[in-house]
Design a protein around this motif. Structure first.
Motif: not given
Length: 284
Positions: A231-250
């Motif tokens: 993904d060159r629009i919203i990079p993978l690091k954003i997804g990984r950060q969301l995974a750190r901040d949203i408590p109950n995620n997969t």
């Protein structure tokens, strides 16, 4: 015996905007939450067309064109903020008497889904984020004030139209083979509407920014996060950060996949969604 599927395609007036939606429902799904699919920026419910035939076999599905996009209105009276988009989703589900929902949001639609989930935890049972926007701030003041300049909509029109739209689509996907005439035609359809460029100005003025870390931590519903590693629009690091901040995620990373996950990996996305919902016992 499979119960017949009812297809409802309508435009309703909600929160000062004409809102186009498609609702697919069947009596055989009445014990399950409704899947509410929300598209991304400069897109529409069209982006879910590859996933829809598989989803409707197991769930009722509601697809929404957000005001400013697709077949929905581009009126000045609507407030183009994420908060109000969430209000719109809630208003439409209430109108359709939907009591439980699973939100599926791609790109900007993921942020709208998060806002909605935070507003109504009773309605929203789970969230699926597909390459969701995240951590974007409110637009710069210079852009905000520029949106009020005379002929600002004409400038936006000129700036967008000077781009090669087919090339722009190719830059957001990894698999170049999915880009054909029909895809380019449908995704570029908003550019034929004069009001579309004005609605982009309204979005610049009204967008309040993405949810902060502290707000994301308040989302308690099960959340599936799927991301394309290319993904060159919203990079993978954003997804990984969301995974750190949203408590109950997969979290899953989809290999050799760009930003348009519903276009590039529809079957793989659906497989992950069904596994996720079964794992969390969201559905019967």
């Amino acid at each position: 015996m499979t119960m017949p599927l009812v297809t409802e395609k309508k435009t309703v007036f909600l929160l000062e905007a004409d809102v186009y939606y498609e609702y697919y429902y069947s009596e055989s799904h009445k014990t399950r939450p409704v899947l509410v699919l929300i598209h991304g920026f400069i897109s529409s419910s069209y982006c879910y067309r590859k996933m829809l035939p598989y989803l409707v076999k197991k769930f009722d599905c509601l697809l929404i064109d957000l005001p400013g996009f697709g077949r929905s209105g581009k009126s000045k009276g609507f407030r183009y903020s994420f908060d109000n988009y969430a209000n719109l989703v809630l208003a439409l589900t209430k109108l359709l008497k939907i009591r439980e929902a699973i939100l599926i949001g791609h790109s900007m639609g993921g942020q709208v889904s998060l806002y909605t989930a935070l507003k109504d935890k009773k309605l929203v049972k789970a969230i699926v984020l597909l390459n969701s926007s995240g951590y974007l701030k409110k637009v710069k003041r210079s852009y905000y004030y520029a949106s009020y300049l005379p002929f600002a909509d004409r400038f936006v029109k000129w700036w967008i139209e000077k781009k090669d739209y087919e090339m722009a689509i190719r830059q957001v996907v990894y698999n170049q083979h999915i880009v054909n005439h029909d895809v380019v035609l449908e995704y570029s359809r908003p550019l034929q509407e004069k009001q579309f460029f004005r609605s982009m100005l309204y979005l610049i003025r009204d967008r309040e920014g993405d949810l902060a870390k502290e707000q994301l931590q308040q989302i308690t519903q099960p959340c599936l996060i799927l991301w394309g590693d290319e993904d060159r629009i919203i990079p993978l690091k954003i997804g990984r950060q969301l995974a750190r901040d949203i408590p109950n995620n997969t979290f899953y990373c989809l290999k050799k996949t760009g930003h348009l996950t519903p276009e590039e990996r529809p079957k793989q996305v659906i497989k992950h969604i069904f596994q996720f919902l079964k794992q969390h016992k969201v559905v019967l």
